[in-house]
Motif scaffolding. Sequence first.
Motif, PDB file in Angstrom:
ATOM      1  N   ILE A   5       0.846  -1.192   0.000  1.00 41.14           N
ATOM      2  CA  ILE A   5       0.000   0.000   0.000  1.00 41.14           C
ATOM      3  C   ILE A   5       0.880   1.241   0.000  1.00 41.14           C
ATOM      4  CG2 ILE A   5      -1.730   1.313   1.294  1.00 41.14           C
ATOM      5  CD1 ILE A   5      -2.704  -1.339   2.460  1.00 41.14           C
ATOM      6  N   SER A   6       0.527   2.201  -0.831  1.00 41.37           N
ATOM      7  CA  SER A   6       1.270   3.466  -0.886  1.00 41.37           C
ATOM      8  C   SER A   6       0.310   4.624  -1.053  1.00 41.37           C
ATOM      9  CB  SER A   6       2.266   3.441  -2.051  1.00 41.37           C
ATOM     10  OG  SER A   6       1.559   3.364  -3.285  1.00 41.37           O
ATOM     11  N   ARG A  12       4.686   4.263  -4.433  1.00 45.40           N
ATOM     12  CA  ARG A  12       4.303   3.369  -5.522  1.00 45.40           C
ATOM     13  C   ARG A  12       5.529   2.724  -6.171  1.00 45.40           C
ATOM     14  NH1 ARG A  12       0.223   7.199  -5.998  1.00 45.40           N
ATOM     15  NH2 ARG A  12       1.429   8.556  -7.380  1.00 45.40           N
ATOM     16  N   CYS A  15       6.529  -0.073  -3.939  1.00 43.67           N
ATOM     17  CA  CYS A  15       5.621  -1.208  -4.111  1.00 43.67           C
ATOM     18  C   CYS A  15       5.978  -2.003  -5.361  1.00 43.67           C
ATOM     19  CB  CYS A  15       4.176  -0.718  -4.208  1.00 43.67           C
ATOM     20  SG  CYS A  15       3.472  -0.097  -2.660  1.00 43.67           S
ATOM     21  N   LEU A  28      -0.995  -5.481  -5.049  1.00 44.94           N
ATOM     22  CA  LEU A  28      -0.884  -4.015  -5.005  1.00 44.94           C
ATOM     23  C   LEU A  28      -2.254  -3.408  -4.723  1.00 44.94           C
ATOM     24  CD1 LEU A  28       1.463  -3.452  -8.069  1.00 44.94           C
ATOM     25  CD2 LEU A  28       1.980  -2.846  -5.713  1.00 44.94           C
ATOM     26  N   TYR A  29      -2.343  -2.671  -3.639  1.00 45.95           N
ATOM     27  CA  TYR A  29      -3.580  -1.964  -3.289  1.00 45.95           C
ATOM     28  C   TYR A  29      -3.369  -0.491  -3.623  1.00 45.95           C
ATOM     29  CZ  TYR A  29      -5.293  -6.038  -0.729  1.00 45.95           C
ATOM     30  OH  TYR A  29      -5.739  -7.289  -0.374  1.00 45.95           O
ATOM     31  N   ASP A  30      -3.628  -0.142  -4.885  1.00 42.77           N
ATOM     32  CA  ASP A  30      -3.330   1.226  -5.319  1.00 42.77           C
ATOM     33  C   ASP A  30      -4.268   1.622  -6.452  1.00 42.77           C
ATOM     34  OD1 ASP A  30      -2.065   3.664  -5.430  1.00 42.77           O
ATOM     35  OD2 ASP A  30      -0.474   2.962  -6.775  1.00 42.77           O
ATOM     36  N   GLY A  32      -6.587   3.957  -6.292  1.00 50.34           N
ATOM     37  CA  GLY A  32      -6.847   5.392  -6.279  1.00 50.34           C
ATOM     38  C   GLY A  32      -8.316   5.740  -6.200  1.00 50.34           C
ATOM     39  N   LEU A  36      -7.826   5.970   1.568  1.00 54.10           N
ATOM     40  CA  LEU A  36      -6.747   5.132   2.079  1.00 54.10           C
ATOM     41  C   LEU A  36      -7.207   4.311   3.278  1.00 54.10           C
ATOM     42  CD1 LEU A  36      -3.787   4.446   1.610  1.00 54.10           C
ATOM     43  CD2 LEU A  36      -3.169   6.313   3.144  1.00 54.10           C
TER      44      LEU A  36
END
Length: 623
Positions: A5-6, A12, A15, A28-30, A32, A36
């Motif tokens: 997570i970023s 990112r 990650c 990857l939890y990104d 957007g 958050l």
Amino acid sequence: MIGLISATAAGRTGCERLAAAWPGRTVLYDDGARPLREVVGAAFAECDQLVLFLATGAAVRLLAPHLRGKAEDPGVVTVDEAHRYAVALLGGHGGGANSLAAAVSSVLGAEPVVTTATDAVGATALDTLPYPAEGALPAVTRALLDGTPPVTFHTDTIWPHPPLPPALIPAPPSMAEKLPPGESATRKNASPEASQGHPREDGSLRTAATGRSEAARPGGAEPTPAERGAEDEAPYAVWLTDRRITAGNTVFLRPPSLTVGIGGSRGVTREEVVTLVRSTLAEAGLAERSVTALATVDAKASEAGIVAAAAAFGVPLLTFPADTLAAIPVPNPSAAPLAAVGTASVAEAAALAAAPGGELVAQKRKSAMATAAVARRHPRGRLAVVGLGPGARDLVTPRAVAELRRASVLVGLDQYVDQIRDLLAPGTRVLESGLGAEEERARTAVAEARAGHAVALIGSGDAGVYAMASPALAEAADDIDVVGVPGVTAALAAAALLGAPLGHDHVSISLSDLHTPWDVIERRVRAAAEADLVVTFYNPRSRGRDWQLPKALSILAGHRAPDTPVGVVHAASRPDERVAVTTLAGLDPATVDMVTVVTVGNTASRTVAGRMVTPRGYRWQAP
């Protein structure tokens, strides 16, 4: 799975680097699209571990609403914006955050930050041992760290494990003779080895001691206030046992010692099997977390209730052919399973089949539609044969370091032990000897493993190349587990320093006739010369053995030109390393000793810019 997570571009990037380094292990939890806070909550529920590229304070606030408990929460590591630090924030031991922080640091070039007390002082934590830990972990760990009150160690038999904290005190031998009232039948059925204990540093045995069985409390009643007060003042202890014992201020380490045999009628439910297993274990005074497998006959391999029960205990379901089970003697054979599935015993026979060489410790018990029995398997010691490489610390592999830390007993040549002594965990028992004692070291290592210990036998280079693996494995039978840990050989280290002398077919030959007659060595050198192989000579020359190298070189000279490149490397990767490239005619044997590797090229080898090169023969390369 590891969740990444970023919240920033730098995060990112981090990650992506971790995802590339660990293919198939990360998510990857990104996206957007979500706040958050929601992303962290989802990842916390879905993943085994998390890496958050966030400030520690922000991570704490985001994680706080989701915390459930030490045994359930994933391990969490936070990484700063500059990727300088990887902080093990949550679940250092149980969640694996400490090791994850080290792994993240290895990829990102960061510094791992680990604050758990045992790791800070380099001691083995009880909850990082390979066996589940139950009981008063915080209190006992605190006593071990403080050195007071004293903590004693008790064991029914020896199981392989890393070094225990040095502060643990072996239980007094006199305690081993005091069996508690209500001791379960499992003790009576224990093998003679069960009276042995954990070895002290001087090699003498720590003798097993016993505690009070839960069966001593009628009906499993709760302790009275007076008893609870006594438990608060009870001695601090660590037990390695599969027995259920009532004791305050005690940590129980549960070895993988029990197998449960299950028989069942068609349609038996998961609930009935689970209930029967638990009641069978409880009646025998045995710990559920020592169960390693459920076992049954092949005909029941797909019986839904039995399959689901194995899943409920988190263990595999092992199945055996009916004729295999029918051949196992049991105390309670029955005509019913013989008619149904072709064996007079399912539960008892399957339990024993899953524990080869073991013993039945709980005979068959029945419920309406199921039967259960429990067997105890004998411990198997573990021998890791570890190659330390040619000498430089950075050529000792991570796997070798892990095996050194895992071993409670280290066996090796004294000068090799000195090279890695600082890598050993506190409490490691070291058995070292000098040159010429190879047979003794091999036998000692195997004997220690047969006694149930986790043993590391070390050698230089690769332990399987002119080192300790061969004599040790010649002694070892199938009653121990053996692991080989490859190392960088002297030949490979020397080749890297010389250039690329091993680019085509090559052979290594030891010129020492201590273990091999010279006529055999000479025959091998002649064969290599005739086959035009690159030859690496080990043990080329010593003060008392100075003619073999010139003789070997003269044999090669009969098949190769005088200007054939020869590489000479003394003490590869060590402080007194020396490297020279010369020729077959120009080599002075007097410059060679026992820690030198001599590599003689083939007819295609040549010197390019001062480096020794043996072409592979690629078509695109000019001859």
